[in-house]
Structure formats: structure tokens, C-alpha cells
Design a protein around this motif. Structure first.
Motif, short mmCIF file in Angstrom:
data_model
loop_
_atom_site.label_atom_id
_atom_site.label_comp_id
_atom_site.label_asym_id
_atom_site.label_seq_id
_atom_site.Cartn_x
_atom_site.Cartn_y
_atom_site.Cartn_z
N VAL A 165 52.55 35.37 -6.48
CA VAL A 165 53.92 35.02 -5.73
C VAL A 165 54.04 36.24 -4.83
CG1 VAL A 165 56.32 34.56 -5.76
CG2 VAL A 165 54.79 33.91 -7.68
N LEU A 166 53.98 36.29 -3.60
CA LEU A 166 54.32 37.33 -2.72
C LEU A 166 55.70 37.42 -2.54
CD1 LEU A 166 51.58 36.66 0.17
CD2 LEU A 166 51.43 38.46 -1.55
N GLU A 167 56.06 38.54 -2.57
CA GLU A 167 57.65 38.98 -2.33
C GLU A 167 57.97 39.31 -0.73
OE1 GLU A 167 61.12 39.34 -3.17
OE2 GLU A 167 60.11 39.69 -4.85
N ALA B 284 47.46 45.47 0.40
CA ALA B 284 46.45 44.94 -0.45
C ALA B 284 46.83 43.73 -1.25
CB ALA B 284 46.29 46.35 -1.52
N GLU B 285 48.32 43.58 -1.31
CA GLU B 285 48.67 42.26 -2.00
C GLU B 285 48.42 41.04 -1.15
OE1 GLU B 285 49.91 42.47 -4.84
OE2 GLU B 285 51.67 41.33 -5.30
N VAL B 286 48.43 41.23 0.15
CA VAL B 286 48.17 40.05 1.04
C VAL B 286 46.61 39.75 1.04
CG1 VAL B 286 48.21 39.49 3.49
CG2 VAL B 286 50.47 40.14 2.38
N LEU C 42 48.57 34.37 6.69
CA LEU C 42 47.87 33.22 7.64
C LEU C 42 46.76 34.05 8.39
CD1 LEU C 42 50.66 31.05 8.65
CD2 LEU C 42 48.84 30.12 7.55
N LYS C 43 47.09 35.17 8.99
CA LYS C 43 46.19 35.91 9.80
C LYS C 43 44.98 36.40 8.85
CE LYS C 43 49.02 37.05 13.62
NZ LYS C 43 50.42 37.89 13.58
N ALA C 44 45.38 36.94 7.60
CA ALA C 44 44.32 37.52 6.65
C ALA C 44 43.57 36.43 6.13
CB ALA C 44 44.97 38.12 5.36
#
Ligand code: TXA
Ligand code: MG
Length: 308
Positions: free
Chosen positions: A158-160, A3-5, A121-123
Motif C-alpha cells: 500500500v503506497l502512502e 525506492a518504494e515506488v 505510472l511513470k515507473a
């Protein structure tokens, strides 16, 4: 996909900024096709508008659509090292507007391998413009915590992705002028590149901020010291000093970080170490110079800049 992505991709589509992990360093991402988003990226980064930014893609095929001329050597390098820590500079296609190339006729392309970068990048499905996620001229971030320290509330998300494996920025090869020129050494070494394509030592005429003398620098003045004079330097010091070295701590020194003797693990720890040394509040940082051999070229390049 998490969900974060998905949320990150939505933020990018809305013109926002997302910091994300790559295998080299964390990037500060914006929609590379949106002038407004990229303008915001430059403002947050504090980077001059005439400096180009690297564009990230999920696959080599996608990446090459942003170039109008793809030399055979570029295809071969892409095939061998993408996804991975390599950036290719090529003549741009119409997708690469002035606001991402700094007004130059070339574009920097990269396909990162980090699984979270790939998912993002895909999302998003488009191209993501991303410099390292630090303020201009400072040390690049290799953890999500570094990004938050530097950029705080200026970035929406900020993605971890854990600490970056490589730890220093991608190798950059300029193929826009016929011959291939190594612009920035990195984890993909000169020798590995030369196994695929001959490199010339000729000067490249593209402008690139990684080429500025003082870049990747801590705030505390830092100096490179050869191994055989390190002891003498320490004995002569009156200031509080922080040392980055291969050997065991010396009790005369206030703050000592010991580094691995192999270039890859050294590179992986380097930027976190420079941040730590910086926060030790010493008057000086002394860095023991690594060996003058090919396998240390990328680390020596970053240390030279940090110490200039
Ligand atoms: O490992 C990396 O490359 C990281 C991660 C986030 O991908 N990115 C990175 O970007 O280091 P940045 O923007 O901090 O550094 C990019 C370097 C700069 O020296 C930039 O000027 C150069 O690549 N560059 C980008 N596009 C270029 C172009 N069209 N011509 C010449 N140099 C270019
Ligand atoms: Mg940078």
C-alpha cells in the motif's frame, strides 16, 4: 523516484497488486495488460467479472492509445481536466481486452494527478487497472489506513500518499455513443463539462457498478433526513443513533459528526466520516440532506447510494 515506488512498479510487472493514492480515492492497481493480474484484482475486490474497471495512465497521449475512436470532445475534455478527477468512456482499442472491459466494446480511461500515482505510472510505464481499493459495495478508501483495514494481507503493497484531496470517485463521462452522457457526478461538475461540450440526458447503455443502487454503503442502515425534520426524527428515536449533520451536536444523540457547509471539504471528509459512523455501533445512521443545488450533486449522489 523513491525506492518504494520502484518496488511497487516491480510488483505490478510481476503480476501483483499495489494499492496507491489518487486525488479522488485510493485505487487497487494491477497491470491492465495481464489477464492473470486482473483476475486476482477482481478476486480480492470481490467484484463480478462482467463489471469493467477504470484504466489509469501517466498522460493523455498514452490514455488515448487504448481508444480506437477519439471524438474531438474527448480530446478537449482530456486537455482541460487531465491529469485530474475525470474518467472518459470511449470505444476500446485492441489493448483493452475483455478482462478489463467486462466484455464490453468500451473502455474507461483516467489520468490521475496525485504525485504518487503519477510517479507509479511513470515507473511502471504501462497502464494500471484500478478500482477503488475497498471490497465490492463498501465505502471507498481515502487513506492508506482505510485500505489496510479493508484489504489487509490481500495486497502486496500500500503506497502512502496522505488523505485524498477530492474524497469521492472521479466524474465519469461516456462518449462512446456519439453524444456525451454524464454517468457519475464528481468533482468535475456538469457545469464545467458543459462549458466544453454539450451533455445529453439520454441513457447510456454501458454497464457500470457505480450505477448500482446500493453502492458506497456503510454496514449500519443509513437514512437521509431533510434539515427541517432532523430534530423531530431525533426526538422520536429509541435506538442508538449516529448522526452526520451540519449543525452542532445534540446531547440526545450518542454519536454526532459535524460536516463542513461547503461541498468540496464535505466530499473530502465524507467516506472517512461514513466509516467512523459505522464503527460507532449504532442501530441507525441519520444523515442531514445537503442542499438540493448543482454544486452538491456529486455529494448527494454518494449519500443517496449510502442511504438506499
Ligand atoms: O476516482 C476513481 O474513478 C477511482 C480511482 C481509483 O481512480 N476509481 C474508481 O473505480 O472509482 P471503480 O472501478 O470503483 O469504479 C469505476 C466505475 C464503475 O462504475 C465502472 O463500472 C465504470 O467506472 N467503468 C469503467 N470502465 C467502464 C466502461 N468501459 N464502460 C462503462 N463504465 C465503466
Ligand atoms: Mg468503487
Amino acid at each position: 523516484m523513491t525506492a518504494e515506488v520502484r518496488r511497487a512498479a516491480q510488483i505490478l510487472r510481476a503480476g501483483g497488486l499495489v494499492a496507491f493514492p489518487t486525488e479522488t480515492v485510493y485505487g487497487l492497481g494491477a497491470d491492465a495488460a495481464s489477464e492473470k493480474a486482473v483476475a486476482r484484482l477482481y478476486a480480492v475486490k470481490g467484484r463480478p467479472a462482467d463489471h469493467p474497471v477504470i484504466i489509469h495512465f501517466a498522460s493523455p497521449d498514452q490514455a488515448f492509445t487504448w481508444a480506437r475512436q477519439i471524438p474531438q470532445g474527448a480530446r478537449e475534455l482530456g486537455q482541460r481536466f487531465w491529469p485530474g478527477p475525470l474518467t472518459l468512456i470511449l470505444k476500446r482499442s485492441a489493448f483493452a481486452k475483455d478482462f478489463v472491459t467486462g466484455g464490453q466494446d468500451t473502455v474507461g480511461l483516467r489520468v490521475p494527478s496525485h504525485p504518487v500515482a503519477q510517479e507509479l505510472l511513470k515507473a511502471f510505464s504501462g497502464a494500471i487497472a484500478a478500482p477503488s481499493a475497498n471490497r465490492f459495495g463498501r465505502v471507498s478508501p481515502t487513506t492508506a489506513a482505510h485500505v489496510r483495514e479493508d484489504l489487509g494481507k490481500d495486497v502486496e503493497l500500500v503506497l502512502e500518499g496522505g488523505p485524498s484531496d477530492v474524497g469521492i470517485e472521479s466524474t465519469i463521462v461516456d462518449l462512446s455513443g456519439g453524444a456525451a452522457v454524464l454517468l457519475r457526478p464528481g468533482a468535475v461538475s456538469r457545469e464545467q463539462l458543459e462549458a466544453i461540450i454539450p451533455l445529453t440526458n439520454g441513457k447510456s447503455f454501458v454497464r457500470h457498478s457505480g450505477g448500482l443502487e446500493r453502492h458506497y454503503a456503510p454496514r449500519t442502515p443509513a437514512r437521509l433526513v431533510p434539515t427541517h425534520t432532523l430534530d423531530k426524527e431525533i426526538a422520536a428515536l429509541k435506538d442508538r443513533v449516529a448522526v452526520l449533520a451540519f449543525s452542532r451536536p445534540d446531547e440526545r444523540v450518542d454519536f454526532w459528526l459535524r460536516m463542513p457547509r461547503e461541498p468540496q471539504p464535505y466530499a473530502q471528509r465524507l467516506y472517512a466520516a461514513l466509516r467512523e459512523l459505522d464503527s460507532a455501533n449504532c442501530e441507525q445512521i441519520l444523515v442531514e440532506a445537503p442542499p438540493d443545488t448543482a454544486e452538491w450533486a456529486a455529494v448527494r449522489d454518494r449519500l443517496k447510494r449510502a442511504c438506499s
